[in-house]
Design an enzyme around this catalytic site. Structure first.
Site, PDB file in Angstrom:
ATOM      1  N   LYS A 158     -44.888 -48.422  69.796  1.00  0.00           N
ATOM      2  CA  LYS A 158     -45.756 -48.351  68.790  1.00  0.00           C
ATOM      3  C   LYS A 158     -45.533 -48.642  67.479  1.00  0.00           C
ATOM      4  O   LYS A 158     -46.387 -49.380  66.811  1.00  0.00           O
ATOM      5  CB  LYS A 158     -46.073 -46.564  68.771  1.00  0.00           C
ATOM      6  CG  LYS A 158     -46.609 -46.117  69.880  1.00  0.00           C
ATOM      7  CD  LYS A 158     -47.272 -44.663  69.837  1.00  0.00           C
ATOM      8  CE  LYS A 158     -46.029 -43.531  69.249  1.00  0.00           C
ATOM      9  NZ  LYS A 158     -45.044 -43.425  70.216  1.00  0.00           N
ATOM     10  N   ARG A 212     -37.684 -35.418  75.005  1.00  0.00           N
ATOM     11  CA  ARG A 212     -39.058 -36.174  74.063  1.00  0.00           C
ATOM     12  C   ARG A 212     -39.867 -36.621  75.159  1.00  0.00           C
ATOM     13  O   ARG A 212     -41.220 -36.259  75.038  1.00  0.00           O
ATOM     14  CB  ARG A 212     -38.484 -37.190  73.118  1.00  0.00           C
ATOM     15  CG  ARG A 212     -37.956 -36.551  71.972  1.00  0.00           C
ATOM     16  CD  ARG A 212     -36.983 -37.627  71.091  1.00  0.00           C
ATOM     17  NE  ARG A 212     -37.779 -38.550  70.609  1.00  0.00           N
ATOM     18  CZ  ARG A 212     -37.225 -39.820  70.103  1.00  0.00           C
ATOM     19  NH1 ARG A 212     -36.205 -40.169  70.445  1.00  0.00           N
ATOM     20  NH2 ARG A 212     -38.088 -40.780  69.540  1.00  0.00           N
ATOM     21  N   ARG A 237     -31.874 -44.221  65.173  1.00  0.00           N
ATOM     22  CA  ARG A 237     -32.446 -42.698  64.797  1.00  0.00           C
ATOM     23  C   ARG A 237     -31.475 -41.661  65.331  1.00  0.00           C
ATOM     24  O   ARG A 237     -31.011 -42.013  66.507  1.00  0.00           O
ATOM     25  CB  ARG A 237     -33.758 -42.672  65.263  1.00  0.00           C
ATOM     26  CG  ARG A 237     -34.621 -43.141  64.318  1.00  0.00           C
ATOM     27  CD  ARG A 237     -35.947 -43.274  64.968  1.00  0.00           C
ATOM     28  NE  ARG A 237     -36.505 -42.045  65.788  1.00  0.00           N
ATOM     29  CZ  ARG A 237     -37.785 -41.908  65.914  1.00  0.00           C
ATOM     30  NH1 ARG A 237     -38.795 -42.712  65.823  1.00  0.00           N
ATOM     31  NH2 ARG A 237     -38.314 -40.914  66.630  1.00  0.00           N
ATOM     32  N   ARG A 251     -50.737 -35.466  69.010  1.00  0.00           N
ATOM     33  CA  ARG A 251     -49.615 -35.542  70.146  1.00  0.00           C
ATOM     34  C   ARG A 251     -49.932 -34.235  70.957  1.00  0.00           C
ATOM     35  O   ARG A 251     -49.161 -33.789  71.929  1.00  0.00           O
ATOM     36  CB  ARG A 251     -48.188 -35.126  69.603  1.00  0.00           C
ATOM     37  CG  ARG A 251     -47.387 -36.418  69.507  1.00  0.00           C
ATOM     38  CD  ARG A 251     -46.002 -35.980  68.898  1.00  0.00           C
ATOM     39  NE  ARG A 251     -44.931 -36.933  69.256  1.00  0.00           N
ATOM     40  CZ  ARG A 251     -44.398 -38.081  68.411  1.00  0.00           C
ATOM     41  NH1 ARG A 251     -45.151 -38.152  67.570  1.00  0.00           N
ATOM     42  NH2 ARG A 251     -43.255 -38.338  68.773  1.00  0.00           N
ATOM     43  N   ARG A 269     -32.116 -49.346  70.524  1.00  0.00           N
ATOM     44  CA  ARG A 269     -33.005 -49.347  69.514  1.00  0.00           C
ATOM     45  C   ARG A 269     -32.379 -49.334  68.042  1.00  0.00           C
ATOM     46  O   ARG A 269     -31.559 -48.214  67.757  1.00  0.00           O
ATOM     47  CB  ARG A 269     -34.183 -48.474  69.689  1.00  0.00           C
ATOM     48  CG  ARG A 269     -35.114 -48.448  68.511  1.00  0.00           C
ATOM     49  CD  ARG A 269     -36.632 -48.103  68.881  1.00  0.00           C
ATOM     50  NE  ARG A 269     -36.438 -46.378  68.803  1.00  0.00           N
ATOM     51  CZ  ARG A 269     -37.560 -45.531  68.947  1.00  0.00           C
ATOM     52  NH1 ARG A 269     -38.950 -46.405  68.735  1.00  0.00           N
ATOM     53  NH2 ARG A 269     -37.633 -44.388  68.564  1.00  0.00           N
TER      54      ARG A 269
HETATM   55  P1  AMP Z   1     -41.792 -40.220  66.130  1.00  0.00           P
HETATM   56  O1  AMP Z   1     -41.285 -41.014  65.358  1.00  0.00           O
HETATM   57  O2  AMP Z   1     -43.266 -40.222  66.102  1.00  0.00           O
HETATM   58  O3  AMP Z   1     -41.239 -40.236  67.754  1.00  0.00           O
HETATM   59  O4  AMP Z   1     -41.498 -38.558  65.912  1.00  0.00           O
HETATM   60  C1  AMP Z   1     -40.339 -38.044  65.825  1.00  0.00           C
HETATM   61  C2  AMP Z   1     -40.419 -36.519  65.697  1.00  0.00           C
HETATM   62  O5  AMP Z   1     -41.189 -36.246  64.601  1.00  0.00           O
HETATM   63  C3  AMP Z   1     -40.899 -36.130  66.970  1.00  0.00           C
HETATM   64  O6  AMP Z   1     -39.965 -35.941  68.168  1.00  0.00           O
HETATM   65  C4  AMP Z   1     -41.559 -34.565  66.781  1.00  0.00           C
HETATM   66  O7  AMP Z   1     -40.123 -33.776  66.579  1.00  0.00           O
HETATM   67  C5  AMP Z   1     -42.010 -34.986  65.253  1.00  0.00           C
HETATM   68  N1  AMP Z   1     -43.197 -35.242  65.297  1.00  0.00           N
HETATM   69  C6  AMP Z   1     -43.883 -36.483  65.025  1.00  0.00           C
HETATM   70  N2  AMP Z   1     -45.322 -36.528  65.254  1.00  0.00           N
HETATM   71  C7  AMP Z   1     -45.508 -35.040  65.749  1.00  0.00           C
HETATM   72  C8  AMP Z   1     -46.747 -34.604  66.004  1.00  0.00           C
HETATM   73  N3  AMP Z   1     -47.873 -35.358  65.732  1.00  0.00           N
HETATM   74  N4  AMP Z   1     -46.679 -33.369  66.251  1.00  0.00           N
HETATM   75  C9  AMP Z   1     -45.580 -32.532  66.375  1.00  0.00           C
HETATM   76  N5  AMP Z   1     -44.379 -33.308  65.972  1.00  0.00           N
HETATM   77  C10 AMP Z   1     -44.307 -34.350  65.632  1.00  0.00           C
END
Ligand code: AMP
Length: 208
Positions: free
Chosen positions: A13, A164, A153, A89, A123
């Site tokens: 993404k 996840r 990360r 999400r 990554r």
């Molecule tokens: P990402 O970078 O999108 O993979 O997000 C990293 C982490 O942030 C996720 O594993 C969640 O813990 C939190 N997170 C990001 N977006 C959301 C969302 N829309 N709802 C809840 N938690 C989120």
């Protein structure tokens, strides 16, 4: 244009968002980036969400929805449109979003769990937003775009990624049918193809 990018963690993404933002003058709203910035700055929000992000769990809906609602109300999002990356999400986030934004298109990046688990340990990211795969990076750990030092990360490890993915398949996957039912979803094959090939499909789909 108001777009949502759906797709499992590590499905590409961020990479595709980068390309789209070069072609379209819209605002990138990544909830994950907002949380990570707050965590690294040690803000009250960062301290609150850290226990979720580090364990691969979702931050509570109430907190996340308010954060996005506030961000989308800002003049840049209102005038240019936006690309939502990592939000919604959950079904309840998607329902809440409908009360404050009208989405034009949802891009669903399809990548299998097996491919994602293979990708995750390779990554590397840069503070400027660039994302790299170890396959193309070789030995270098320097950003080709800004010269910054690359990092991995904290939640990009096989154990947290497994969690996840479970969370994605349970809580986020139902959104695919939610948006398909509204006639605004397009499936994009994000596996075994170059980022450029994938992006061409996305651009073509958005033209329609
Ligand atoms: P990402 O970078 O999108 O993979 O997000 C990293 C982490 O942030 C996720 O594993 C969640 O813990 C939190 N997170 C990001 N977006 C959301 C969302 N829309 N709802 C809840 N938690 C989120």
């Amino acid at each position: 244009m108001k777009i949502i990018f759906l797709g499992a963690p590590c499905s590409g993404k961020g990479t595709q968002a980068d390309r789209l933002l070069k072609d379209f003058d819209i605002v990138h709203v990544s909830t994950g980036d907002i949380f990570r910035t707050n965590i690294s700055q040690g803000t009250p929000l960062g301290l609150e969400v850290r226990k979720y992000t580090e364990n691969g769990l979702l931050v509570p809906d109430s907190l996340t929805v308010e954060l996005v609602k506030d961000r989308l109300s800002k003049p840049d999002c209102q005038s240019k449109g936006f690309l939502l990356d990592g939000f919604p999400r959950t079904l309840s986030q998607a329902v809440a979003l409908e009360t404050f934004a009208k989405i034009d298109a949802v891009v669903n990046l399809c990548v299998s769990d097996e491919a994602i688990l293979k990708r995750v340990s390779g990554r590397w990211m840069c503070k400027c937003g660039a994302t790299y795969s170890v396959d193309t990076l070789g030995e270098s750990r320097t950003c080709e775009r800004c010269g910054g030092a690359l990092y991995q990360r904290a939640d990009d490890n096989p154990a947290t990624m497994q969690k996840r993915l479970e969370v994605y398949n349970t809580s986020t996957l139902p959104l695919v049918e939610f948006y398909r039912g509204k006639g605004i979803l397009v499936d994009i094959n994000g596996e075994n193809r170059t980022p450029d090939e994938i992006y061409l499909d996305i651009k073509e789909a958005l033209k329609k």
